[in-house]
Design an enzyme around this catalytic site. Structure first.
Site, PDB file in Angstrom:
ATOM      1  N   GLU A  53     -10.162   3.541  12.731  1.00 42.78           N
ATOM      2  CA  GLU A  53     -10.934   3.664  11.501  1.00 42.78           C
ATOM      3  C   GLU A  53     -12.071   2.673  11.594  1.00 42.78           C
ATOM      4  OE1 GLU A  53      -8.416   4.699   7.700  1.00 42.78           O
ATOM      5  OE2 GLU A  53      -9.095   2.637   7.541  1.00 42.78           O
ATOM      6  N   LYS A  54     -13.216   3.015  11.070  1.00 45.35           N
ATOM      7  CA  LYS A  54     -14.327   2.058  11.006  1.00 45.35           C
ATOM      8  C   LYS A  54     -13.832   0.844  10.220  1.00 45.35           C
ATOM      9  CE  LYS A  54     -18.591   0.728  11.330  1.00 45.35           C
ATOM     10  NZ  LYS A  54     -19.113   0.356  12.651  1.00 45.35           N
TER      11      LYS A  54
ATOM     12  N   GLU B  37      -4.342   3.662  -2.476  1.00 45.47           N
ATOM     13  CA  GLU B  37      -5.047   2.447  -2.059  1.00 45.47           C
ATOM     14  C   GLU B  37      -6.457   2.775  -1.558  1.00 45.47           C
ATOM     15  OE1 GLU B  37      -1.313  -0.383  -0.747  1.00 45.47           O
ATOM     16  OE2 GLU B  37      -2.573   0.408   0.846  1.00 45.47           O
TER      17      GLU B  37
ATOM     18  N   ASN C 114       0.905   5.038  -1.187  1.00 47.95           N
ATOM     19  CA  ASN C 114       2.292   4.575  -1.102  1.00 47.95           C
ATOM     20  C   ASN C 114       3.125   5.366  -2.092  1.00 47.95           C
ATOM     21  OD1 ASN C 114       2.022   2.626   0.937  1.00 47.95           O
ATOM     22  ND2 ASN C 114       1.139   1.195  -0.529  1.00 47.95           N
TER      23      ASN C 114
ATOM     24  N   ARG D 217       5.985   5.172  -3.643  1.00 50.00           N
ATOM     25  CA  ARG D 217       7.118   4.411  -4.198  1.00 50.00           C
ATOM     26  C   ARG D 217       6.572   3.394  -5.193  1.00 50.00           C
ATOM     27  NH1 ARG D 217       5.518  -0.226  -1.876  1.00 50.00           N
ATOM     28  NH2 ARG D 217       4.665  -0.044   0.220  1.00 50.00           N
TER      29      ARG D 217
HETATM   30  P1  ADP Z   1      -0.280  -0.879   5.952  1.00 49.98           P
HETATM   31  O1  ADP Z   1       0.236   0.424   5.460  1.00 49.98           O
HETATM   32  O2  ADP Z   1       0.239  -1.257   7.299  1.00 49.98           O
HETATM   33  O3  ADP Z   1      -0.153  -1.963   4.936  1.00 49.98           O
HETATM   34  P2  ADP Z   1      -3.070  -0.281   5.238  1.00 49.98           P
HETATM   35  O4  ADP Z   1      -3.767   0.910   5.770  1.00 49.98           O
HETATM   36  O5  ADP Z   1      -2.594  -0.216   3.818  1.00 49.98           O
HETATM   37  O6  ADP Z   1      -1.841  -0.659   6.214  1.00 49.98           O
HETATM   38  O7  ADP Z   1      -3.983  -1.546   5.382  1.00 49.98           O
HETATM   39  C1  ADP Z   1      -3.552  -2.850   5.072  1.00 49.98           C
HETATM   40  C2  ADP Z   1      -4.741  -3.752   4.831  1.00 49.98           C
HETATM   41  O8  ADP Z   1      -5.596  -3.778   5.960  1.00 49.98           O
HETATM   42  C3  ADP Z   1      -5.658  -3.309   3.683  1.00 49.98           C
HETATM   43  O9  ADP Z   1      -5.228  -3.792   2.453  1.00 49.98           O
HETATM   44  C4  ADP Z   1      -6.962  -3.948   4.078  1.00 49.98           C
HETATM   45  O10 ADP Z   1      -6.989  -5.310   3.757  1.00 49.98           O
HETATM   46  C5  ADP Z   1      -6.948  -3.825   5.575  1.00 49.98           C
HETATM   47  N1  ADP Z   1      -7.656  -2.602   6.027  1.00 49.98           N
HETATM   48  C6  ADP Z   1      -7.123  -1.383   6.204  1.00 49.98           C
HETATM   49  N2  ADP Z   1      -8.041  -0.513   6.653  1.00 49.98           N
HETATM   50  C7  ADP Z   1      -9.183  -1.191   6.771  1.00 49.98           C
HETATM   51  C8  ADP Z   1     -10.512  -0.860   7.209  1.00 49.98           C
HETATM   52  N3  ADP Z   1     -10.819   0.349   7.642  1.00 49.98           N
HETATM   53  N4  ADP Z   1     -11.453  -1.831   7.173  1.00 49.98           N
HETATM   54  C9  ADP Z   1     -11.162  -3.072   6.742  1.00 49.98           C
HETATM   55  N5  ADP Z   1      -9.944  -3.456   6.353  1.00 49.98           N
HETATM   56  C10 ADP Z   1      -8.955  -2.541   6.352  1.00 49.98           C
END
Ligand code: ADP
Length: 461
Positions: free
Chosen positions: A201-202, A276, A291, A293
Site C-alpha cells: 500500500e502507498k 478504520e 474490524n 468485533r
Molecule cells: P493491523 O490490522 O495489523 O492493525 P492496519 O492496516 O490496521 O493493520 O494498520 C495499523 C496501523 O498502521 C494504522 O493505524 C496506521 O497507523 C498504520 N498504517 C496502515 N496503513 C498505512 C498506510 N498505508 N500508510 C501509513 N500508515 C499506515
C-alpha cells in the site's frame, strides 16, 4: 433475549461483557485456562469452566473445547470479545452449526474483512476511498512486490493479507529495503497467520488514524457513532485513543461517517464493527480495514455518545432492532482512553508478576476497566493489557487534566506499567494542541524523558 451467555475471553473485556449481561438479566459462563484460575472474570461469572492449559492454542483458542462447553452447560449465546477467536470465521460458523448465537457478524463477513486485499477491492467498488496498492488477491513473490512498488512509488507499506495486530507490516523506502524486508514480513505473516500472501500500500506520511464506530442490526439498518482518533501508536499498535478526533469538523464527520456506513451496508454487515481510515494532512481520507468485533477502545465512544456498545452487540445478536437512529447520535464532550500495560516503560518488555498493592483512581468522569486486584498475579501467557483508564469531560482540555490527575492517583505496586509513558504523552505540547499523527510516539521516543520521571503519588515500580 438470551438466557445464558458464554464469554469466550478473559481479562478486562470478559468482565465488561459479564457486567453488560448482568444488566440484561443474562446468566454468564466464564471459561479459563489453568493460568487464570484466580482471575477476576472467573470469580464474577455465574459459572466458570476450566478449558485447558495456559497456552492460548489449548484454551482460549480451542474451538472444539469451547463449543463443547457451550453445549454441555447450555448457553444460548457466545460473546467473543476482542482478540482470541473474535475474528475467526470458523468459530462463528461452529457456534452457528451448534445452534448457538455468536454475538458478532456472520462468519462470511468476518472472513471477508479478514482478507484485506478483498476488503479493499469491495470498498473501492463501493466508492469508499482506498490508498493505491496491490491489485487482485495480493502478492507472494518479491518480483511482484517490486513491480507494485515501482508503480506506487516509495515509500510503501508491506502488509499481510491476513494481517492484524501490526504483524507482518514494514515501511520500505527503497528497492534495497524492499528486497531485505519483504521476506521478513512474509515470514512474520506466515508465523502469525499461516499465510505468505502480502500486499503493498502507498505509505501515507503524517496521517492520523481515525476510525468510525458502526452499529448495524439484522435488518440492514446501519448507523455510525462518530469517530475515535487512535494515532498515538507504538509499532502500529494503539496506546491512547480519544473521541472525538481533535481536528474533526462537522462536515468531515458527515463524509467519513457516510463512507463508513456504506462500507458496512454494501456487504450487509450486522452487529458492532469499526471502519478504520487514515486521514491525510490535506483532509483526504482512505479506508484501511474493517474490524468485525468490539474494539479495545470502544469505551471512549460509549462515554461521548452515552451508548452501551456491548449491550447493543448482545441486543442486535438477539434479533432486536437498533436502539437509536443516526440523527439521535450526539457527541458530548471529550473522552480519552489510556491502555495500561504490564510492561517496563523504558524497554517496553512485559512485566508480569504479583500486584502487591492496587488502588484505582475514581471521581467524576473517571472509568477504570480492569481485571486487577490486590495479590493478583499477572500471567506471562497473554496480552499485557491489564487496565483501561477512560476519562470523560466537557471539553478536551479538561479531559487531559482529568486524565493526568487520574494517572497520578493510580497505584499498581509489584509490577511495572506504562503509566509514566501516558503522563509524558499528555504533557507533550503537540498532543495538547491536538497536532499529531501516527508517528507521534516515534518522534518523541528519542527525546529526553524528563516528563516521564516518577511523579509524587505514582507508585508504579
Ligand atoms: P493491523 O490490522 O495489523 O492493525 P492496519 O492496516 O490496521 O493493520 O494498520 C495499523 C496501523 O498502521 C494504522 O493505524 C496506521 O497507523 C498504520 N498504517 C496502515 N496503513 C498505512 C498506510 N498505508 N500508510 C501509513 N500508515 C499506515
Amino acid at each position: 433475549m438470551f438466557k445464558k451467555l458464554l464469554v469466550a475471553n478473559r481479562g478486562t473485556i470478559a468482565i465488561r461483557i459479564i457486567r453488560a449481561c448482568r444488566e440484561l438479566g443474562i446468566r454468564t459462563i466464564a471459561i479459563y485456562s489453568t493460568a487464570d484460575k484466580d482471575a477476576l472474570h472467573v470469580r464474577m461469572a455465574d459459572e466458570a469452566v476450566c478449558i485447558g492449559p495456559p497456552a492460548a492454542e489449548d484454551s482460549y483458542l480451542n474451538i472444539p473445547a469451547i463449543v463443547s462447553t457451550v453445549l454441555t452447560y447450555g448457553a444460548d449465546a457466545v460473546h467473543p470479545g476482542y482478540g482470541f477467536l473474535s475474528e475467526n470465521g470458523d468459530f462463528a460458523e461452529a457456534c452457528k452449526r451448534s445452534g448457538v448465537t455468536f454475538v458478532g457478524p456472520r462468519a462470511r463477513h468476518i472472513r471477508l474483512m479478514g482478507d484485506k486485499p478483498r476488503a479493499r477491492r469491495i470498498m473501492k467498488r463501493a466508492g469508499v476511498p482506498v490508498l493505491p496498492g496491490s491489485e487482485g488477491t495480493g502478492v507472494t513473490e518479491l518480483k511482484n512486490a517490486q513491480e507494485d512498488a515501482k508503480r506506487l512509488g516509495f515509500p510503501v507499506l508491506i502488509k499481510a493479507a491476513a494481517g492484524g495486530g501490526g504483524k507482518g507490516m514494514r515501511v520500505v523506502r527503497d528497492d534495497q529495503e524492499l528486497a531485505r524486508l519483504f521476506p521478513l514480513a512474509q515470514a512474520e505473516s506466515d508465523a502469525a497467520f499461516g499465510s505468505r500472501t502480502m500486499y503493498l500500500e502507498k505509505y501515507l506520511e503524517r496521517a492520523r488514524h481515525v476510525e468510525f464506530q458502526i452499529l448495524a442490526d439484522n435488518n440492514r439498518n446501519a448507523i455510525h457513532l462518530g469517530e475515535r482518533d487512535c494515532s498515538i501508536q507504538r509499532r502500529h499498535q494503539k496506546v491512547l485513543e480519544e473521541a472525538p478526533c481533535p481536528v474533526m469538523t462537522k462536515r468531515l464527520r458527515e463524509r467519513m461517517g457516510k463512507a463508513a456506513v456504506r462500507a458496512a451496508q454494501v456487504v450487509g454487515y450486522s452487529n458492532v464493527g469499526t471502519v478504520e481510515f487514515l486521514l491525510a494532512p490535506d483532509g483526504q481520507f482512505y479506508f484501511i480495514e474493517m474490524n468485525t468485533r468490539i474494539q479495545v477502545e470502544h469505551g471512549v465512544t460509549e462515554m461521548v455518545t452515552a451508548t452501551d456498545l456491548v449491550r447493543e452487540s448482545i441486543r442486535i445478536a438477539a434479533g432486536e432492532p437498533l436502539g437509536l437512529k443516526q440523527k439521535q447520535v450526539e457527541i458530548a464532550g471529550a473522552a480519552i482512553e489510556m491502555r495500561v500495560y504490564a510492561e517496563d516503560p523504558d524497554t517496553h518488555l512485559p512485566s508480569p508478576g504479583v500486584v502487591t498493592n492496587h488502588h484505582s483512581p475514581g471521581g467524576l468522569g473517571v472509568r477504570v476497566e480492569t481485571a486487577l486486584y490486590d495479590g493478583y498475579r499477572v500471567p506471562v501467557h497473554y496480552d499485557p493489557l491489564i487496565a483501561k483508564l477512560i476519562v470523560h469531560a466537557d471539553d478536551r482540555g479538561l479531559a487531559i487534566a482529568r486524565a493526568k490527575a487520574a494517572l497520578r492517583e493510580y497505584l499498581i505496586d509489584g509490577i511495572k506499567t506504562n503509566i509514566p509513558l501516558h503522563l509524558r504523552i499528555l504533557d507533550e505540547a503537540d498532543f495538547v494542541r491536538g497536532e499529531f499523527a501516527t508517528d507521534f510516539l516515534k518522534r518523541y521516543e528519542g527525546a529526553p524523558a524528563a516528563a516521564a520521571a516518577p511523579m509524587r503519588g505514582v507508585a508504579n515500580g
